[in-house]
Design a protein around this motif. Structure first.
Motif, PDB file in Angstrom:
ATOM      1  N   SER A  32      -3.929 -22.748  23.992  1.00 33.83           N
ATOM      2  CA  SER A  32      -2.845 -23.343  23.215  1.00 33.83           C
ATOM      3  C   SER A  32      -3.059 -24.844  23.100  1.00 33.83           C
ATOM      4  O   SER A  32      -3.456 -25.498  24.072  1.00 33.83           O
ATOM      5  N   ASN A  34      -1.041 -28.342  21.150  1.00 35.75           N
ATOM      6  CA  ASN A  34       0.065 -28.840  20.350  1.00 35.75           C
ATOM      7  C   ASN A  34      -0.009 -30.361  20.296  1.00 35.75           C
ATOM      8  O   ASN A  34      -0.294 -31.006  21.305  1.00 35.75           O
ATOM      9  N   THR A  36       2.411 -33.530  18.871  1.00 34.24           N
ATOM     10  CA  THR A  36       3.728 -33.873  18.338  1.00 34.24           C
ATOM     11  C   THR A  36       3.822 -35.379  18.150  1.00 34.24           C
ATOM     12  O   THR A  36       3.548 -36.136  19.098  1.00 34.24           O
ATOM     13  N   SER A  61       2.152 -37.020  21.368  1.00 38.86           N
ATOM     14  CA  SER A  61       2.125 -36.273  22.626  1.00 38.86           C
ATOM     15  C   SER A  61       1.246 -35.050  22.417  1.00 38.86           C
ATOM     16  O   SER A  61       1.414 -34.329  21.425  1.00 38.86           O
ATOM     17  N   THR A  63      -0.473 -31.446  24.144  1.00 43.04           N
ATOM     18  CA  THR A  63      -0.368 -30.432  25.180  1.00 43.04           C
ATOM     19  C   THR A  63      -1.513 -29.445  25.017  1.00 43.04           C
ATOM     20  O   THR A  63      -1.746 -28.946  23.911  1.00 43.04           O
ATOM     21  N   GLU A  65      -3.136 -25.934  26.924  1.00 45.23           N
ATOM     22  CA  GLU A  65      -2.973 -24.893  27.929  1.00 45.23           C
ATOM     23  C   GLU A  65      -4.187 -23.996  27.875  1.00 45.23           C
ATOM     24  O   GLU A  65      -4.819 -23.841  26.824  1.00 45.23           O
ATOM     25  N   LEU A 116      -4.899 -38.578  29.593  1.00 45.50           N
ATOM     26  CA  LEU A 116      -4.546 -37.203  29.949  1.00 45.50           C
ATOM     27  C   LEU A 116      -3.935 -37.134  31.343  1.00 45.50           C
ATOM     28  O   LEU A 116      -4.168 -38.000  32.183  1.00 45.50           O
ATOM     29  N   ASP A 119      -1.123 -31.541  34.493  1.00 43.09           N
ATOM     30  CA  ASP A 119       0.223 -31.168  34.926  1.00 43.09           C
ATOM     31  C   ASP A 119       0.241 -29.960  35.846  1.00 43.09           C
ATOM     32  O   ASP A 119       1.023 -29.913  36.786  1.00 43.09           O
ATOM     33  N   ARG A 133      -2.425 -26.378  32.633  1.00 41.67           N
ATOM     34  CA  ARG A 133      -1.752 -27.146  31.582  1.00 41.67           C
ATOM     35  C   ARG A 133      -2.082 -28.624  31.751  1.00 41.67           C
ATOM     36  O   ARG A 133      -1.989 -29.164  32.850  1.00 41.67           O
ATOM     37  N   THR A 135      -1.369 -32.468  29.692  1.00 35.58           N
ATOM     38  CA  THR A 135      -0.675 -33.175  28.621  1.00 35.58           C
ATOM     39  C   THR A 135      -1.325 -34.541  28.460  1.00 35.58           C
ATOM     40  O   THR A 135      -2.072 -34.990  29.326  1.00 35.58           O
ATOM     41  N   ARG A 137      -1.121 -38.506  25.986  1.00 36.08           N
ATOM     42  CA  ARG A 137      -0.542 -39.357  24.946  1.00 36.08           C
ATOM     43  C   ARG A 137      -1.685 -40.035  24.213  1.00 36.08           C
ATOM     44  O   ARG A 137      -2.624 -40.525  24.840  1.00 36.08           O
TER      45      ARG A 137
END
Length: 144
Positions: A32, A34, A36, A61, A63, A65, A116, A119, A133, A135, A137
């Motif tokens: 996955s 994403n 945003t 942002s 993400t 996975e 990075l 998480d 996972r 995440t 910015r």
């Protein structure tokens, strides 16, 4: 490999590159992704009553996975932690997003100055896979 004109997850390829080299994750590792936009709006209402609206673009942002199928992420983050304790500066990554469009063309986007964070390295449980996972910015998203 779109179906009936809709993009699918299989249409996406992600690469993560640091100045010291790539973080090698295969398309089987990432399940996955994403991105945003981070946007702040501000409304100014002068005494005249006619409001003015401002918008500030403040990066993205991200993400990621995936399913653990190698030691790559654990070893990468162990090196990152060691660098921190050795006083080394953390350099931002560049993430490239490649999308195969339904008409056969390819769209490519570059996320710059990406920091990075790991998480969730994953939970080990009986008859279950280990899901991780990350995440991050990014400062900008650029079309390339």
């Amino acid at each position: 490999m779109s179906q009936q004109g809709y993009s699918l997850g299989q249409d996406l390829q992600i690469t993560i590159n640091f100045p010291e080299g790539p973080l090698t994750l295969s398309t089987n590792d990432i399940t996955s992704f994403n991105a945003t936009p981070e946007i702040t709006d501000k409304r100014i209402v002068p005494v005249s009553g006619n409001p003015h609206n401002l918008r500030f673009h403040e990066g993205w942002s991200l993400t990621f996975e995936g399913e653990r199928n190698s030691k790559e992420l654990d070893e990468f983050w162990t090196r990152q932690e060691a660098g921190f304790y050795n006083g080394e500066a953390e350099l931002g990554a560049v993430v490239t997003q490649t999308i195969k469009e339904k008409d056969g063309t390819v769209s490519r986007y570059l996320y710059t100055e990406v920091i990075l964070k790991f998480d969730e390295p994953g939970t080990y449980k009986g008859n279950d896979s280990v899901t991780w996972r990350m995440t991050g910015r990014a400062s900008r998203k650029l079309k390339i």
